[in-house]
Enzyme design. Structure first.
Site, PDB file in Angstrom:
ATOM      1  N   GLY A  10      46.791  32.796 -23.000  1.00 26.19           N
ATOM      2  CA  GLY A  10      46.366  31.982 -24.140  1.00 26.19           C
ATOM      3  C   GLY A  10      45.506  32.813 -25.075  1.00 26.19           C
ATOM      4  O   GLY A  10      45.150  33.966 -24.765  1.00 26.19           O
ATOM      5  N   SER A  12      42.370  34.228 -27.362  1.00 24.42           N
ATOM      6  CA  SER A  12      40.980  34.548 -27.073  1.00 24.42           C
ATOM      7  C   SER A  12      40.136  33.288 -27.315  1.00 24.42           C
ATOM      8  O   SER A  12      40.325  32.593 -28.315  1.00 24.42           O
ATOM      9  CB  SER A  12      40.526  35.674 -28.008  1.00 24.42           C
ATOM     10  OG  SER A  12      39.159  35.963 -27.779  1.00 24.42           O
ATOM     11  N   GLY A  15      39.767  29.623 -23.092  1.00 21.30           N
ATOM     12  CA  GLY A  15      39.138  29.117 -21.864  1.00 21.30           C
ATOM     13  C   GLY A  15      39.709  29.707 -20.590  1.00 21.30           C
ATOM     14  O   GLY A  15      39.397  29.244 -19.490  1.00 21.30           O
ATOM     15  N   LYS A  16      40.488  30.774 -20.717  1.00 22.59           N
ATOM     16  CA  LYS A  16      41.133  31.374 -19.539  1.00 22.59           C
ATOM     17  C   LYS A  16      40.095  31.821 -18.503  1.00 22.59           C
ATOM     18  O   LYS A  16      40.186  31.476 -17.335  1.00 22.59           O
ATOM     19  CB  LYS A  16      41.990  32.587 -19.953  1.00 22.59           C
ATOM     20  CG  LYS A  16      43.072  32.259 -20.969  1.00 22.59           C
ATOM     21  CD  LYS A  16      43.854  33.500 -21.387  1.00 22.59           C
ATOM     22  CE  LYS A  16      43.032  34.562 -22.104  1.00 22.59           C
ATOM     23  NZ  LYS A  16      42.449  34.127 -23.395  1.00 22.59           N
ATOM     24  N   THR A  17      39.129  32.625 -18.944  1.00 23.16           N
ATOM     25  CA  THR A  17      38.147  33.176 -18.009  1.00 23.16           C
ATOM     26  C   THR A  17      37.276  32.070 -17.426  1.00 23.16           C
ATOM     27  O   THR A  17      37.001  32.048 -16.218  1.00 23.16           O
ATOM     28  CB  THR A  17      37.261  34.222 -18.727  1.00 23.16           C
ATOM     29  OG1 THR A  17      38.115  35.257 -19.224  1.00 23.16           O
ATOM     30  CG2 THR A  17      36.235  34.830 -17.792  1.00 23.16           C
ATOM     31  N   SER A  84      47.713  38.155 -22.761  1.00 23.16           N
ATOM     32  CA  SER A  84      49.151  38.392 -22.514  1.00 23.16           C
ATOM     33  C   SER A  84      50.029  37.677 -23.540  1.00 23.16           C
ATOM     34  O   SER A  84      50.737  36.726 -23.208  1.00 23.16           O
ATOM     35  CB  SER A  84      49.551  38.020 -21.084  1.00 23.16           C
ATOM     36  OG  SER A  84      48.850  36.926 -20.548  1.00 23.16           O
TER      37      SER A  84
HETATM   38  P1  ADP Z   1      39.142  33.291 -22.891  1.00 25.37           P
HETATM   39  O1  ADP Z   1      38.943  33.846 -21.524  1.00 25.37           O
HETATM   40  O2  ADP Z   1      40.390  32.468 -23.011  1.00 25.37           O
HETATM   41  O3  ADP Z   1      39.008  34.305 -23.990  1.00 25.37           O
HETATM   42  P2  ADP Z   1      36.558  32.158 -22.470  1.00 25.37           P
HETATM   43  O4  ADP Z   1      36.697  31.445 -21.155  1.00 25.37           O
HETATM   44  O5  ADP Z   1      35.882  33.485 -22.497  1.00 25.37           O
HETATM   45  O6  ADP Z   1      37.984  32.228 -23.158  1.00 25.37           O
HETATM   46  O7  ADP Z   1      35.777  31.229 -23.515  1.00 25.37           O
HETATM   47  C1  ADP Z   1      36.090  29.856 -23.657  1.00 25.37           C
HETATM   48  C2  ADP Z   1      34.901  29.140 -24.311  1.00 25.37           C
HETATM   49  O8  ADP Z   1      35.253  27.769 -24.488  1.00 25.37           O
HETATM   50  C3  ADP Z   1      33.654  29.177 -23.428  1.00 25.37           C
HETATM   51  O9  ADP Z   1      32.535  29.304 -24.275  1.00 25.37           O
HETATM   52  C4  ADP Z   1      33.688  27.790 -22.757  1.00 25.37           C
HETATM   53  O10 ADP Z   1      32.400  27.323 -22.414  1.00 25.37           O
HETATM   54  C5  ADP Z   1      34.282  26.925 -23.873  1.00 25.37           C
HETATM   55  N1  ADP Z   1      34.972  25.717 -23.385  1.00 25.37           N
HETATM   56  C6  ADP Z   1      34.788  24.459 -23.864  1.00 25.37           C
HETATM   57  N2  ADP Z   1      35.560  23.560 -23.241  1.00 25.37           N
HETATM   58  C7  ADP Z   1      36.294  24.249 -22.331  1.00 25.37           C
HETATM   59  C8  ADP Z   1      37.272  23.865 -21.359  1.00 25.37           C
HETATM   60  N3  ADP Z   1      37.676  22.600 -21.196  1.00 25.37           N
HETATM   61  N4  ADP Z   1      37.815  24.840 -20.589  1.00 25.37           N
HETATM   62  C9  ADP Z   1      37.444  26.127 -20.749  1.00 25.37           C
HETATM   63  N5  ADP Z   1      36.517  26.557 -21.639  1.00 25.37           N
HETATM   64  C10 ADP Z   1      35.930  25.627 -22.429  1.00 25.37           C
END
Ligand code: ADP
Length: 183
Positions: A10, A12, A15-17, A84
């Site tokens: 997905g 950036s 919410g992946k990490t 990805s």
């Molecule tokens: P990615 O790894 O996809 O780049 P991150 O996990 O680093 O994304 O960041 C996602 C951001 O969105 C974080 O700040 C997280 O707290 C916020 N967030 C809000 N709601 C959600 C949710 N339902 N699931 C995952 N992250 C969320």
């Protein structure tokens, strides 16, 4: 219990990490040997020096796919979180893994507007200002998975709810040990 790979893809900030960081300890709690390959971390080790051109991204995903397949073959539950963005690279990773173990693709389908609103790393602001080349969703493509095992839009939901949905899907696919009922 045999291994498997759960692969989060997905944009950036989708919410992946965050979700993977909840799923990982839950899998451990259920007695699995777990490893988490996170794109940002892999890029500081295994893929150090690679950039964000299509070629470098494909190399990065091919490396992650290869390591994930080896770990899954050895019995681990492997959690991958990496943008990805290219369908073909994800398909290749799936092919490598499926020689040994199930591959569960989770599309964290948070819309671009919501990712940019969150902007947890300040990258969208820079990308929209034209300061980052090849930024996925802004100046580089994101090819949506056509047939993922699970699609999650995180907008307006808690990370814990989204992680619970992933666990439920893994249960449906019979990849998790059955929990003993407390009587
Ligand atoms: P990615 O790894 O996809 O780049 P991150 O996990 O680093 O994304 O960041 C996602 C951001 O969105 C974080 O700040 C997280 O707290 C916020 N967030 C809000 N709601 C959600 C949710 N339902 N699931 C995952 N992250 C969320």
């Amino acid at each position: 219990m045999s291994g498997f790979v759960v692969w989060f893809t997905g944009l950036s900030g989708a919410g992946k990490t965050t979700i993977a960081n909840i799923v990982e300890p839950e899998l451990e709690r259920r007695g699995l040997v777990v490893d988490h390959l996170d794109g940002d971390i892999v890029r500081t080790h295994l893929s150090k020096g690679l950039g964000f051109s299509k070629e470098d991204r494909d190399t990065n995903i091919a490396r992650i796919g290869w390591v994930a397949s080896r770990l899954a073959r050895a019995g681990a539950a492997v959690v991958v979180s990496a943008i990805s963005p290219y369908e073909e690279a994800r398909r290749h990773a799936r092919m490598l893994v499926e020689q040994h173990a199930p591959f569960v693709e989770v599309h964290v389908a948070t819309p671009l507007e919501e990712c940019a609103r969150r902007d947890p790393k300040g990258l969208y602001a820079a990308a929209f200002a034209g300061e980052i080349e090849d930024f996925t969703g802004v100046s580089a493509p994101y090819e949506e998975p056509s047939d993922p095992e699970l699609r999650l839009d995180t907008t307006g939901r808690l990370p814990s709810e989204c992680a619970a949905e992933v666990i439920e899907r893994l249960e449906e696919l019979n990849l998790l040990p059955v929990r003993e009922e407390v009587s």
